[in-house]
Design an enzyme around this catalytic site. Structure first.
Site, mmCIF file in Angstrom:
data_model
loop_
_atom_site.group_PDB
_atom_site.id
_atom_site.type_symbol
_atom_site.label_atom_id
_atom_site.label_comp_id
_atom_site.label_asym_id
_atom_site.label_seq_id
_atom_site.Cartn_x
_atom_site.Cartn_y
_atom_site.Cartn_z
ATOM 1 N N HIS A 98 10.576 79.791 55.688
ATOM 2 C CA HIS A 98 10.872 78.857 56.876
ATOM 3 C C HIS A 98 11.506 79.483 58.122
ATOM 4 O O HIS A 98 12.668 80.118 58.102
ATOM 5 C CB HIS A 98 11.734 77.785 56.366
ATOM 6 C CG HIS A 98 11.450 76.573 57.615
ATOM 7 N ND1 HIS A 98 10.578 75.576 57.315
ATOM 8 C CD2 HIS A 98 12.286 76.259 58.477
ATOM 9 C CE1 HIS A 98 10.601 74.806 58.534
ATOM 10 N NE2 HIS A 98 11.673 75.201 59.132
ATOM 11 N N ALA A 99 10.700 79.462 59.307
ATOM 12 C CA ALA A 99 11.374 80.305 60.339
ATOM 13 C C ALA A 99 12.763 79.808 60.564
ATOM 14 O O ALA A 99 12.927 78.788 60.693
ATOM 15 C CB ALA A 99 10.479 80.049 61.639
ATOM 16 N N HIS A 131 9.724 78.892 70.191
ATOM 17 C CA HIS A 131 10.913 77.964 69.540
ATOM 18 C C HIS A 131 12.164 78.531 69.125
ATOM 19 O O HIS A 131 13.171 78.640 69.493
ATOM 20 C CB HIS A 131 10.154 76.873 68.325
ATOM 21 C CG HIS A 131 11.426 76.286 67.777
ATOM 22 N ND1 HIS A 131 11.546 74.965 68.188
ATOM 23 C CD2 HIS A 131 12.158 76.120 66.930
ATOM 24 C CE1 HIS A 131 12.651 74.228 67.346
ATOM 25 N NE2 HIS A 131 12.876 75.182 66.679
ATOM 26 N N GLU A 132 11.968 79.935 68.287
ATOM 27 C CA GLU A 132 13.076 80.598 67.655
ATOM 28 C C GLU A 132 13.666 81.250 68.777
ATOM 29 O O GLU A 132 15.031 81.323 68.919
ATOM 30 C CB GLU A 132 12.471 81.686 66.557
ATOM 31 C CG GLU A 132 12.122 80.789 65.376
ATOM 32 C CD GLU A 132 12.895 79.547 64.838
ATOM 33 O OE1 GLU A 132 13.920 79.772 64.805
ATOM 34 O OE2 GLU A 132 12.282 78.689 64.320
ATOM 35 N N HIS A 154 16.447 79.563 70.701
ATOM 36 C CA HIS A 154 17.659 79.495 69.913
ATOM 37 C C HIS A 154 18.366 80.723 70.386
ATOM 38 O O HIS A 154 19.542 80.741 70.719
ATOM 39 C CB HIS A 154 17.548 79.377 68.421
ATOM 40 C CG HIS A 154 16.889 78.017 67.921
ATOM 41 N ND1 HIS A 154 17.583 76.750 68.144
ATOM 42 C CD2 HIS A 154 15.936 77.884 67.105
ATOM 43 C CE1 HIS A 154 16.874 75.874 67.633
ATOM 44 N NE2 HIS A 154 15.906 76.400 66.898
ATOM 45 N N GLU A 196 17.147 72.899 69.772
ATOM 46 C CA GLU A 196 15.734 72.727 69.493
ATOM 47 C C GLU A 196 14.748 72.574 70.460
ATOM 48 O O GLU A 196 13.384 72.854 70.367
ATOM 49 C CB GLU A 196 15.500 71.425 68.331
ATOM 50 C CG GLU A 196 16.423 71.712 67.149
ATOM 51 C CD GLU A 196 16.266 72.857 66.257
ATOM 52 O OE1 GLU A 196 15.190 73.538 66.466
ATOM 53 O OE2 GLU A 196 16.993 73.320 65.341
ATOM 54 N N HIS A 208 13.974 70.915 54.914
ATOM 55 C CA HIS A 208 15.015 70.398 55.443
ATOM 56 C C HIS A 208 15.830 69.624 54.724
ATOM 57 O O HIS A 208 16.919 69.314 55.091
ATOM 58 C CB HIS A 208 14.788 69.593 56.831
ATOM 59 C CG HIS A 208 14.231 70.821 57.980
ATOM 60 N ND1 HIS A 208 12.819 70.939 57.847
ATOM 61 C CD2 HIS A 208 14.593 71.501 59.237
ATOM 62 C CE1 HIS A 208 12.421 72.040 58.877
ATOM 63 N NE2 HIS A 208 13.592 71.919 59.611
ATOM 64 N N TYR A 214 14.893 67.338 66.054
ATOM 65 C CA TYR A 214 13.698 67.671 66.519
ATOM 66 C C TYR A 214 12.890 66.476 67.423
ATOM 67 O O TYR A 214 12.068 66.571 67.972
ATOM 68 C CB TYR A 214 12.687 68.132 65.212
ATOM 69 C CG TYR A 214 13.443 69.231 64.715
ATOM 70 C CD1 TYR A 214 13.227 70.613 65.033
ATOM 71 C CD2 TYR A 214 13.913 69.043 63.357
ATOM 72 C CE1 TYR A 214 14.011 71.444 64.384
ATOM 73 C CE2 TYR A 214 14.464 70.053 62.297
ATOM 74 C CZ TYR A 214 14.273 71.390 63.000
ATOM 75 O OH TYR A 214 14.923 72.361 62.324
HETATM 76 O O1 X8Z Z 1 12.313 73.788 61.500
HETATM 77 C C1 X8Z Z 1 11.712 74.013 62.457
HETATM 78 C C2 X8Z Z 1 11.806 75.442 62.991
HETATM 79 C C3 X8Z Z 1 13.280 75.908 62.908
HETATM 80 S S1 X8Z Z 1 14.576 75.071 63.603
HETATM 81 C C4 X8Z Z 1 10.930 76.430 62.830
HETATM 82 N N1 X8Z Z 1 10.943 73.290 62.929
HETATM 83 C C5 X8Z Z 1 10.661 71.662 62.488
HETATM 84 C C6 X8Z Z 1 9.792 71.927 61.173
HETATM 85 O O2 X8Z Z 1 9.346 72.934 60.995
HETATM 86 O O3 X8Z Z 1 9.744 71.133 60.409
HETATM 87 C C7 X8Z Z 1 10.292 73.246 64.208
HETATM 88 C C8 X8Z Z 1 9.478 72.034 64.410
HETATM 89 C C9 X8Z Z 1 9.996 70.877 63.467
HETATM 90 ZN ZN ZN Z 2 14.709 75.331 65.761
#
Ligand code: X8Z
Ligand code: ZN
Length: 654
Positions: A393-394, A423-424, A427, A451, A552, A562
């Site tokens: 997960h990024a 996105h990254e 941050h 975010e 998450h 988000y």
């Molecule tokens: O978790 C993230 C990022 C890292 S903060 C990749 N996002 C959420 C997800 O993947 O569920 C970005 C969009 C929503």
């Molecule tokens: Zn993020």
């Protein structure tokens, strides 16, 4: 990983970033100045291992002074920096190499941080009610809500919580599903696995969900991934019990109470704000749902998707049905009239992960921002290692808080990951520009701001910009191409909104005890149906734990951020485009290369968390209220088009 912050979705502030609840008048005064709060209640007795005796037991305690509070914050900044740095380093190693030992080390360092934070939060209660310097008051306010995962004082329970937390994260990272039905499936074109046993990672199962039209195979991949979260249920239940115990020891009702309190308003006000924003954007979602369901019904037949049915969750092109852009070629408004496919272009132009990151970096530097440090290129993880388990997960990292920036991704060469890279880096640039702030202010104005930065730039990745970047040979100029582009964006940006909201709604209900473990899954699907209008392909009883199949939840990263970001990013875009002198529709605007827009953004980033978020919003946009009118405006032509297309449809679901 935890909350977000340091490791933006990452680590550090996880613990520090989550937050919380019932904001007392004192906390509110800390954040906003103004009326003097009621005198604080006496500090609860500290546990033996955390007490810091300052006077003999019988002597009356000396009244705290503002100068002591200043000193307290100075020490806090220093000590936290050391602790977080150590934890981040360990977390990095664990996330890029999940083993029994790295999980254990992570749990140990997390427990150390939790112990420290718990003690400091309690100690700080003695300063409540004092008239403090604004920065001291703000730092103490942030401290109060900093424990995203508050641990009980009891050392055994604290260690247990830290261990469960690391295990849950590791279970997700290592998750795989094996099935004979998957042999030969979920692989890229031309890819073969020697002695294929049908074992698939999240990435491979997601590939099936994104590309297959075979209803049964889709269901296999969808339910297969959810087998990884079944064994999380018991651990998660215990996790909630222990986290809530920790929250109560800090004076909160539950963990959600802490998470809701980090928005410079009371928890109740925060929930109302989120409802207000959701009601503003709900008509957009309802319209998109109606249009997409009608298209999918044509494809799969009315037996599978009835006129008033919620959409089956495995048919939306994404493992969690959170973003639907993989459906774009199938729901495209005008076939053959859009811009060339960006994924194909990236491949044609021989992009790899690093080249994609360089492209994204160039957008930031075009705004007058600094280049990423050389260590970023040396220490980041750009692709999935072949020889070990990692958390794919990024995430973005700021190990040590002094410029050791990194990202950790398993980059695929496609449009989706190009957006995620922006996105990254958003941050990383936030980390970079608030580097001069004291540790307690090294954070976003609120987590939604953090975010939303990279996402704002991603919105400005327009066809015109892509041509300039050499990725498109030409830009197609037509109304049809515009509607296609807006549809492509709505399938991510609009589809996401109810998902972004409901995840924490589920957690708030779980944390508060409104929903008991016996109803975890039922409540999850109730909210998924209510907000997203989707339903599981088959019965999902309480033997399952479907929330755990979304990163998450096991990683304990708050999610409302988000939802906020997906609204704020259009507000930021509108402001930056105005600054760049853009005229015409918002969706055509790219502020690429505009230094004035860059200055506005930097001004906001530099504030970090030093001021309440309305000040930061004002710095970039002149506005002090989160507002969905920009997103509504952005999609106006598409909404009108979809309304027309869905005439005769019975929109909504039963
Ligand atoms: O978790 C993230 C990022 C890292 S903060 C990749 N996002 C959420 C997800 O993947 O569920 C970005 C969009 C929503
Ligand atoms: Zn993020």
């Amino acid at each position: 990983m935890q909350g977000y912050g340091r490791q933006m979705i990452s680590r550090r502030k996880p613990a520090l970033h989550l937050a919380s609840a019932v904001v007392t008048s004192a906390a509110f005064a800390w954040a906003c100045g103004g009326t003097q709060p009621e005198p604080a209640p006496p500090m609860p007795p500290a546990a033996a291992d955390t007490a810091q005796p300052t006077a003999p037991p019988d002597a009356p305690e000396a009244a705290p002074t503002p100068a002591e509070a200043d000193e307290f914050v100075a020490t806090l900044n220093k000590e936290l920096k050391d602790l977080w740095t150590e934890r981040e380093r360990i977390a990095w190693v664990k996330s890029t190499h999940i083993t029994y030992d790295t999980q254990l080390l992570e749990a140990k360092s997390a427990a150390r941080v939790m112990k420290y934070l718990g003690r400091r939060i309690k100690e700080a209660q003695r300063f409540e009610g004092l008239k403090l310097k604004p920065d001291t008051a703000r730092a103490l306010h942030l401290l109060k809500f900093s424990a995203g995962l508050p641990a009980p004082d009891n050392a055994a329970e604290r260690d247990e919580l830290a261990t469960i937390s690391s295990e849950l994260d590791g279970m997700y990272g290592k998750g795989k599903y094996c099935s004979k039905k998957l042999i030969g499936k979920g692989l890229k074109k031309g890819e073969k696995i020697k002695g294929d046993q049908g074992c698939r990672t999240l990435g491979q199962l997601s590939e099936i969900i994104a590309t297959s039209k075979d209803y049964d195979l889709l269901e296999e991949a969808w339910s297969g991934w959810r087998t990884i979260s079944k064994p999380m249920r018991k651990k998660y239940t215990r996790f909630v019990t222990l986290g809530n115990k920790g929250a109560r020891e800090l004076g909160f009702q539950d963990m959600g109470d802490i998470w809701k309190g980090r928005y410079d308003m009371s928890g109740e006000e925060f929930l109302k704000e989120m409802d207000r924003l959701w009601l503003q954007v709900k008509p957009l979602y309802d319209q998109l749902h109606c249009y997409t369901r009608a298209r999918l019904r044509k494809e799969f037949g009315e037996k599978r998707i009835g006129k008033r049915d919620p959409i089956p969750a495995h048919l939306l092109g994404n493992m969690w049905a959170q973003e639907w852009s993989k459906l774009y070629p199938r729901v495209i408004p005008y076939k053959g009239k859009g811009q060339p496919d960006l994924t194909k272009q990236l491949k044609k132009k021989k992009y790899d992960g690093v080249k994609m990151v360089k492209l994204a970096e160039r957008f930031f530097t075009s705004l007058g921002m600094d280049k990423l440090p050389s260590t970023f290129w040396e220490r980041s993880q750009f692709s999935k290692p072949r020889d070990r388990e990692v958390v794919c997960h990024a995430s973005a990292w700021d190990v040590g808080m002094e410029g050791d920036l990194r990202i950790k991704m398993c980059i695929k060469v496609d449009e989706e990951d190009l957006i995620t890279i922006h996105h990254e880096l958003g941050h990383n640039y936030y980390f970079h520009y608030y580097k001069h702030q004291p540790v307690m202010f090294k954070d976003g104005a609120n987590d939604g701001f953090h975010e939303g930065i990279g996402d704002t730039l991603a919105l400005a990745v327009t066809p015109a910009y892509l041509k300039q970047a050499g990725l498109l040979d030409k830009v197609v100029e037509s109304e049809e191409a515009d509607i296609n582009l807006l549809m492509r964006r709505a399938l991510d940006g609009i589809a996401f909104l109810p998902f972004g909201k409901l995840i924490d709604q589920w957690r708030f209900d779980v944390f508060s005890g409104k929903v008991s473990p016996a109803n975890y899954n039922a409540h999850w699907w109730k909210l998924r149906r209510q907000f997203q209008g989707i339903a599981p392909p088959s019965e999902r009883g309480e033997e399952h734990f479907d929330p755990g199949a979304k990163y998450h939840i096991p990683a304990n990263v708050p999610y409302t951020r988000y939802f906020i970001a997906r609204i704020l990013q259009y507000q930021f875009l509108r402001a930056l485009c105005k600054e760049a002198g853009h005229t015409g529709p918002l969706y055509k605007c790219s502020f690429y290369g505009n230094k004035k827009a860059g200055e506005k953004m930097i001004a906001m980033l530099r504030l970090g968390a030093s001021k309440p978020w309305p000040d930061a919003l004002e710095a970039i946009s002149g506005e002090r209220r989160m507002d969905a009118s920009a997103i509504i405006d952005y999609y106006k032509p598409l909404m009108a088009w979809m309304k027309d297309q869905t005439k005769g449809e019975s929109c909504g679901w039963d």
